[in-house]
Design a protein around this motif. Structure first.
Motif, PDB file in Angstrom:
ATOM      1  N   GLU A  99       0.820  -1.083  -0.077  1.00  0.00           N
ATOM      2  CA  GLU A  99      -0.093  -0.190  -0.110  1.00  0.00           C
ATOM      3  C   GLU A  99       0.858   1.314  -0.012  1.00  0.00           C
ATOM      4  O   GLU A  99       1.983   1.304   0.931  1.00  0.00           O
ATOM      5  N   VAL A 100       0.575   2.253  -0.783  1.00  0.00           N
ATOM      6  CA  VAL A 100       1.218   3.364  -1.180  1.00  0.00           C
ATOM      7  C   VAL A 100       0.566   4.454  -0.405  1.00  0.00           C
ATOM      8  O   VAL A 100      -0.419   5.084  -0.298  1.00  0.00           O
ATOM      9  N   LEU A 101       1.322   5.152   0.626  1.00  0.00           N
ATOM     10  CA  LEU A 101       0.903   6.162   1.777  1.00  0.00           C
ATOM     11  C   LEU A 101       1.081   7.636   1.099  1.00  0.00           C
ATOM     12  O   LEU A 101       1.837   7.883   0.092  1.00  0.00           O
ATOM     13  N   LEU A 102       0.216   8.378   1.213  1.00  0.00           N
ATOM     14  CA  LEU A 102       0.268   9.786   0.549  1.00  0.00           C
ATOM     15  C   LEU A 102       1.157  10.513   1.000  1.00  0.00           C
ATOM     16  O   LEU A 102       1.696  10.392   2.048  1.00  0.00           O
ATOM     17  N   GLY A 103       1.909  11.325   0.249  1.00  0.00           N
ATOM     18  CA  GLY A 103       3.053  12.418   0.656  1.00  0.00           C
ATOM     19  C   GLY A 103       2.198  13.515   1.349  1.00  0.00           C
ATOM     20  O   GLY A 103       0.762  13.630   1.068  1.00  0.00           O
ATOM     21  N   PHE A 104       2.837  14.322   1.798  1.00  0.00           N
ATOM     22  CA  PHE A 104       2.247  15.674   2.625  1.00  0.00           C
ATOM     23  C   PHE A 104       1.485  16.564   1.514  1.00  0.00           C
ATOM     24  O   PHE A 104       0.250  16.824   1.928  1.00  0.00           O
ATOM     25  N   GLU A 105       2.146  16.901   0.376  1.00  0.00           N
ATOM     26  CA  GLU A 105       1.415  17.587  -0.432  1.00  0.00           C
ATOM     27  C   GLU A 105       0.361  17.081  -1.279  1.00  0.00           C
ATOM     28  O   GLU A 105      -0.924  17.746  -1.321  1.00  0.00           O
ATOM     29  N   ASP A 106       0.286  15.668  -1.616  1.00  0.00           N
ATOM     30  CA  ASP A 106      -0.780  15.072  -1.903  1.00  0.00           C
ATOM     31  C   ASP A 106      -2.151  14.893  -0.939  1.00  0.00           C
ATOM     32  O   ASP A 106      -3.138  14.789  -1.361  1.00  0.00           O
TER      33      ASP A 106
ATOM     34  N   GLN B  49      14.656  14.431  18.751  1.00  0.00           N
ATOM     35  CA  GLN B  49      13.240  14.948  18.433  1.00  0.00           C
ATOM     36  C   GLN B  49      12.803  14.655  17.157  1.00  0.00           C
ATOM     37  O   GLN B  49      13.349  15.089  16.021  1.00  0.00           O
ATOM     38  N   ARG B  50      11.538  14.335  16.999  1.00  0.00           N
ATOM     39  CA  ARG B  50      10.656  13.868  15.811  1.00  0.00           C
ATOM     40  C   ARG B  50      10.289  15.356  15.337  1.00  0.00           C
ATOM     41  O   ARG B  50       9.433  16.139  15.958  1.00  0.00           O
ATOM     42  N   PRO B  51      10.614  15.527  13.984  1.00  0.00           N
ATOM     43  CA  PRO B  51      10.085  17.104  13.242  1.00  0.00           C
ATOM     44  C   PRO B  51       8.513  16.721  13.207  1.00  0.00           C
ATOM     45  O   PRO B  51       8.053  15.946  13.003  1.00  0.00           O
ATOM     46  N   ARG B  52       8.004  18.089  13.400  1.00  0.00           N
ATOM     47  CA  ARG B  52       6.491  18.199  13.173  1.00  0.00           C
ATOM     48  C   ARG B  52       6.277  19.253  12.222  1.00  0.00           C
ATOM     49  O   ARG B  52       6.909  20.343  12.114  1.00  0.00           O
ATOM     50  N   PRO B  53       5.336  18.966  11.337  1.00  0.00           N
ATOM     51  CA  PRO B  53       5.040  20.038  10.226  1.00  0.00           C
ATOM     52  C   PRO B  53       4.202  21.187  10.856  1.00  0.00           C
ATOM     53  O   PRO B  53       3.479  21.016  11.689  1.00  0.00           O
ATOM     54  N   ALA B  54       4.533  22.230  10.145  1.00  0.00           N
ATOM     55  CA  ALA B  54       3.698  23.552  10.507  1.00  0.00           C
ATOM     56  C   ALA B  54       2.364  23.485   9.875  1.00  0.00           C
ATOM     57  O   ALA B  54       1.983  22.552   9.026  1.00  0.00           O
ATOM     58  N   PRO B  55       1.502  24.033  10.373  1.00  0.00           N
ATOM     59  CA  PRO B  55      -0.151  24.115   9.858  1.00  0.00           C
ATOM     60  C   PRO B  55      -0.149  24.707   8.541  1.00  0.00           C
ATOM     61  O   PRO B  55       0.802  25.447   8.139  1.00  0.00           O
TER      62      PRO B  55
ATOM     63  N   PRO C 295      -1.925  23.516  -0.677  1.00  0.00           N
ATOM     64  CA  PRO C 295      -0.754  22.278  -1.009  1.00  0.00           C
ATOM     65  C   PRO C 295       0.589  23.006  -1.098  1.00  0.00           C
ATOM     66  O   PRO C 295       0.678  24.150  -1.559  1.00  0.00           O
ATOM     67  N   GLY C 296       1.378  22.191  -0.781  1.00  0.00           N
ATOM     68  CA  GLY C 296       2.738  22.606  -0.912  1.00  0.00           C
ATOM     69  C   GLY C 296       3.673  21.738  -0.023  1.00  0.00           C
ATOM     70  O   GLY C 296       3.360  20.992   0.533  1.00  0.00           O
ATOM     71  N   PRO C 297       5.164  21.969  -0.335  1.00  0.00           N
ATOM     72  CA  PRO C 297       5.839  21.079   0.594  1.00  0.00           C
ATOM     73  C   PRO C 297       5.807  21.186   2.009  1.00  0.00           C
ATOM     74  O   PRO C 297       5.349  22.327   2.447  1.00  0.00           O
ATOM     75  N   ARG C 298       6.113  20.253   2.711  1.00  0.00           N
ATOM     76  CA  ARG C 298       5.813  20.489   4.338  1.00  0.00           C
ATOM     77  C   ARG C 298       6.884  21.382   4.960  1.00  0.00           C
ATOM     78  O   ARG C 298       8.109  21.343   4.508  1.00  0.00           O
ATOM     79  N   ARG C 299       6.434  22.132   5.820  1.00  0.00           N
ATOM     80  CA  ARG C 299       7.119  23.264   6.425  1.00  0.00           C
ATOM     81  C   ARG C 299       7.166  22.953   7.880  1.00  0.00           C
ATOM     82  O   ARG C 299       6.180  22.406   8.573  1.00  0.00           O
TER      83      ARG C 299
END
Length: 203
Positions: free
Chosen positions: A25-32, A188-194, A198-202
């Motif tokens: 199973e292929v998981l979605l990337g953040f932008e998708d 520390q595990r990085p967390r994405p910003a709100p 759509p766009g790259p994870r920040r």
């Protein structure tokens, strides 16, 4: 509803309601993921007609509601995402939250006061601090072991400025402030910003 249909969803309400995930199973990337979530949100608000709304879409029901609205400044919207973590005592090492220390330049000379901590879930690199008795906003506090060079410099400048001023009789020593900032925490595990587009994870 939306999440349950995505690949990788694991929180089934009851066993057997959904077939087990395939190994390939292929998981979605953040932008998708963001793109699909925004499309689903648009469908839900403008096309979906829940039974309780009796044929209306959520957008139509919202627009027809006569309840008066109050505009909130965009800069203050983030405060509605914060959760309350109760009160803490500000010590010479800063504020202890979830077994980690948080510091900020504004803490200089404030050792011993009671503060109330609020935080954004899943973004534990920073907390927001309020005076426990008055509710007055005191400022942000960042993880001591992830402080940037700029944050470290700000703490040191405040410390130096405070040390040059004589302490008042009821304020205690002028050097009371959070302790030295440790080196950056490597685990520390990085967390994405709100994100709302759509766009790259920040971070």
């Amino acid at each position: 509803m939306f999440l349950a249909a995505l690949p990788g969803y694991a929180r089934q309400p009851c066993p057997g309601k959904r077939s087990s995930r395939t190994k390939d199973e292929v998981l979605l990337g953040f932008e998708d993921f963001t793109t699909q979530l925004l499309a689903w949100t648009l469908w839900w608000n403008t096309e979906h007609r829940p039974a309780p709304l009796r044929g209306w879409t959520p957008l139509q029901a919202w627009q027809d509601d006569p309840t008066p609205l109050r505009d909130v400044p965009a800069a203050d919207l983030w405060t509605f995402t914060l959760e309350d973590a109760g009160t803490r005592t500000l010590t010479t090492r800063g504020i202890r939250f979830r077994r980690r220390d948080y510091v900020g330049p504004w803490m200089t000379g404030q050792t011993g006061i009671q503060v109330r901590v609020r935080f954004m879930p899943h973004h534990d690199h920073r907390i927001e601090v309020y005076h426990a008795a008055t509710g007055r906003y005191l400022g942000p506090a960042d993880l001591a072991d992830q402080a940037t060079d700029e944050q470290i410099s700000a703490v040191r400048r405040t410390r130096s400025a405070r040390a040059r001023r004589p302490a008042l009789p009821d304020q205690g020593p002028a050097h009371q402030l959070p302790g030295p900032l440790p080196v950056q925490h490597q685990g520390q595990r990085p967390r994405p910003a709100p994100a709302s587009l759509p766009g790259p994870r920040r971070r």
